[in-house]
Design an enzyme around this catalytic site. Structure first.
Site, PDB file in Angstrom:
ATOM      1  N   GLY A  46       5.452  -1.197   6.202  1.00 33.04           N
ATOM      2  CA  GLY A  46       4.055  -1.509   6.486  1.00 33.04           C
ATOM      3  C   GLY A  46       3.231  -0.622   5.583  1.00 33.04           C
ATOM      4  N   GLU A  47       2.036  -0.295   6.001  1.00 34.86           N
ATOM      5  CA  GLU A  47       1.245   0.662   5.232  1.00 34.86           C
ATOM      6  C   GLU A  47       1.294   2.010   5.941  1.00 34.86           C
ATOM      7  OE1 GLU A  47       0.000   0.779   2.190  1.00 34.86           O
ATOM      8  OE2 GLU A  47       1.067  -1.120   1.997  1.00 34.86           O
ATOM      9  N   SER A  48       1.786   3.034   5.260  1.00 34.62           N
ATOM     10  CA  SER A  48       1.990   4.322   5.925  1.00 34.62           C
ATOM     11  C   SER A  48       0.669   4.950   6.358  1.00 34.62           C
ATOM     12  CB  SER A  48       2.760   5.275   5.009  1.00 34.62           C
ATOM     13  OG  SER A  48       2.034   5.537   3.829  1.00 34.62           O
ATOM     14  N   CYS A  77      10.816   2.397   4.165  1.00 33.54           N
ATOM     15  CA  CYS A  77       9.638   2.360   3.285  1.00 33.54           C
ATOM     16  C   CYS A  77       8.479   3.172   3.883  1.00 33.54           C
ATOM     17  CB  CYS A  77       9.266   0.915   2.977  1.00 33.54           C
ATOM     18  SG  CYS A  77       8.119   0.763   1.612  1.00 33.54           S
ATOM     19  N   ARG A 103       4.761   8.031  -3.050  1.00 33.27           N
ATOM     20  CA  ARG A 103       4.423   6.646  -2.677  1.00 33.27           C
ATOM     21  C   ARG A 103       4.290   5.776  -3.916  1.00 33.27           C
ATOM     22  NH1 ARG A 103      -0.654   6.334   0.872  1.00 33.27           N
ATOM     23  NH2 ARG A 103      -0.032   4.162   0.782  1.00 33.27           N
ATOM     24  N   ILE A 133       9.663  -3.021  -2.008  1.00 32.70           N
ATOM     25  CA  ILE A 133       8.299  -3.552  -2.051  1.00 32.70           C
ATOM     26  C   ILE A 133       7.318  -2.391  -2.236  1.00 32.70           C
ATOM     27  CG2 ILE A 133       6.551  -4.921  -0.840  1.00 32.70           C
ATOM     28  CD1 ILE A 133       9.015  -6.560  -1.092  1.00 32.70           C
ATOM     29  N   ARG A 134       6.687  -2.311  -3.398  1.00 35.33           N
ATOM     30  CA  ARG A 134       5.759  -1.186  -3.656  1.00 35.33           C
ATOM     31  C   ARG A 134       6.389   0.096  -3.117  1.00 35.33           C
ATOM     32  NH1 ARG A 134       0.007  -1.399  -4.034  1.00 35.33           N
ATOM     33  NH2 ARG A 134       0.007   0.036  -2.293  1.00 35.33           N
ATOM     34  N   HIS A 170      14.195  -2.228   2.241  1.00 34.88           N
ATOM     35  CA  HIS A 170      13.977  -2.952   3.501  1.00 34.88           C
ATOM     36  C   HIS A 170      15.197  -3.768   3.932  1.00 34.88           C
ATOM     37  CE1 HIS A 170       9.666  -2.160   3.588  1.00 34.88           C
ATOM     38  NE2 HIS A 170       9.667  -2.359   2.282  1.00 34.88           N
ATOM     39  N   GLU A 172      15.721  -4.891   6.687  1.00 35.60           N
ATOM     40  CA  GLU A 172      15.249  -5.911   7.639  1.00 35.60           C
ATOM     41  C   GLU A 172      14.789  -7.185   6.935  1.00 35.60           C
ATOM     42  OE1 GLU A 172      13.648  -3.257   6.680  1.00 35.60           O
ATOM     43  OE2 GLU A 172      11.470  -3.581   6.620  1.00 35.60           O
TER      44      GLU A 172
END
Lengths: 188, 295
Positions: A46-48, A77, A103, A133-134, A170, A172
């Site tokens: 997600g976004e940390s 992530c 990051r 992902i990023r 990830h 998942e």
């Protein structure tokens, strides 16, 4: 066995789907009370910054730290960033693992990638196909944390410290459940 | 070791990371920082929010790359930007700048009244708007890696967002009850690719992440969309056209996380100051509506 997935923001549903496929009871964690009775916790992608802020707002930082001192916790992530001691910028972190992360270390979204990794701990089944992902990298790992895997240029993408796991990628988002099974062995 | 970039899995994957989050329209680097501090999972960089595009009129185009880059430099979260429907050169420019997602958006003036961009040609992922399942699957067929229901942007009236979400989710529920032999004619009726219709029946949901957009102005609006079954929420004019943007932004973020907890929703709905001044969609002329753009 009951595993919680931090459900403040991100791809928590994908983790829950994977856990259920493995026959494990999986529940969403949004408030401190939801940690009661769990055998382990996954902090999803997600976004940390979002996950960190909501953890502060809803009083989760200390309960998550207490949980992680005793139980298995795995961050993917954003979750890995959240578990780290240092993310090289000011944002709320749990600081449970002795790792420093950078990051978006591979670049922006156009640089997001898939690659095969060698992860001996996963045992049989060959190379592990990972989705980044990023993604962050784990810039450094200090004792007692240890490296689980790195990409071909040596940059670290998975680490373990006792019952704590951090991955830049990830599991998942794939159909390969080996990493989730590996995490479950740490909850015993 | 080979690294594969621009695959559909990584395009769709970024949208999966945005789930349960709020994507906010911002027009300056300062707005972007306010949005990030409030907990936005991404920002949409643009020159004018939809409410201003409505008032000022004229042709609405892709934003100046300088503006987009200043926003990319200001925040660590993903930055999206809009191109006009069918304007694949604007999309090429946005890809060259390095934005994280392109919104091929009806909010801007369409550049092509028959065709959308062939999005499989790009490494950067696209999000597209839809009003119904057929439109969603046509966009996915063209390569969209994320979908948002359109709503009616720049109105602060959630009614169209609800209509479009109910339409998409209702059609998926109907599809799940259909026997396989009826799928081809249902695909024809929807104007959607057969393979995707089949996949949606199997999955019981769209094969990509589906956010709501267009008219969300309050924490309750955002939670309403989440309870209807979307994966997250775009808020355009609703934040920076309100009295206290930072506070409202943070409240909407909390409402999306705790969308099923009325006690928390009540708490975060208090003392937010003025909401954006709305436009009642039912009183609008057909020509003023932008959701109809898209084919």
């Amino acid at each position: 066995m009951k595993i919680g997935v931090l459900a403040l923001q991100g791809d928590f549903a994908e983790h829950i789907t994977m856990l259920k496929r493995l026959g494990v009871e999986a529940v969403e964690v949004r408030l401190p009370v939801h940690l009661d009775g769990l055998d382990g916790l996954i902090i999803p992608g997600g976004e940390s910054t979002t996950i960190g802020k909501l953890s502060v707002d809803f009083g989760l930082i200390e309960p998550l730290r207490d949980f992680g001192r005793q139980q298995a916790v795995w961050g993917t992530c954003a979750g890995a960033i959240f578990l780290s001691k240092d993310a090289r910028r000011s944002q709320p972190l749990l600081g449970l693992m002795d790792i420093t992360v950078e990051r978006n270390a591979f670049g922006r979204q156009v640089d997001s990638f898939e690659a095969d990794l060698d992860i001996p701990e996963l045992g049989e089944g060959g190379a592990y196909h990972a989705v980044f992902i990023r993604a962050p990298i784990i810039e450094s790992v200090s004792n007692p944390a240890r490296i689980l895997s790195a990409v071909s240029d040596g940059r670290i993408v998975a680490a373990q410290q006792g019952k704590l796991l951090a991955t830049s990628f990830h599991p998942e988002l794939t159909d390969d459940d080996r990493f989730h099974r590996y995490f479950l062995t740490l909850t015993k | 070791m080979e690294q594969l970039t621009g695959t559909f899995a990584v395009k769709k994957g970024l949208a999966q990371m945005l789930k349960g989050g709020v994507i906010m329209d911002v027009v300056t680097a300062e707005h972007a920082r306010i949005a990030e501090d409030a907990g936005a999972c991404a920002v949409m960089a643009l020159e004018r929010v939809p409410a201003d595009i409505r008032v000022q009129g004229g042709v609405a185009r892709m934003s100046d790359p300088d503006l987009i880059e200043s926003i990319m430099a200001a925040v660590s979260i993903p930055v999206m930007a809009k191109c006009r429907i069918g304007h694949f050169v604007e999309a090429q420019i946005l890809e060259a700048i390095g934005v994280d997602y392109i919104d091929e958006s009806e909010v801007l003036t369409p550049a092509d009244e028959a065709h959308h961009i062939y999005k499989h040609d790009f490494k950067v992922p696209f999000v597209c708007g839809c009003r119904n399942l057929g439109e969603a699957l046509r966009r996915i067929g063209e390569g969209a890696a994320m979908i948002r229901t359109k709503g009616e942007a720049g109105t602060g009236d959630v009614v169209e967002a609800v209509r479009h979400a109910r339409s998409v989710l209702g059609e998926i529920r109907r599809l799940q009850n259909k026997p396989d032999e009826e799928l081809m004619s249902y695909a024809k009726e929807l104007g959607a690719p057969f393979e995707l219709v089949k996949e949606v029946k199997e999955l019981g949901r769209l094969p990509v992440v589906n956010f709501a957009a267009g008219g969300v102005a309050t924490p309750a609006d955002a939670a309403l969309m989440m309870q209807l079954g979307v994966d997250g929420v775009f808020v355009g004019s609703g934040i920076f056209k309100s009295g206290d943007p930072a506070k409202r932004a943070a409240a909407i973020v909390k409402a999306v996380t705790h969308y099923n907890d009325p006690g928390i929703l009540a708490e975060v709905s208090r003392n937010l100051g003025e909401a954006m001044v709305g436009i009642n969609v039912s009183g609008m002329d057909e020509a003023e509506r932008i959701a109809g753009r898209g084919w």
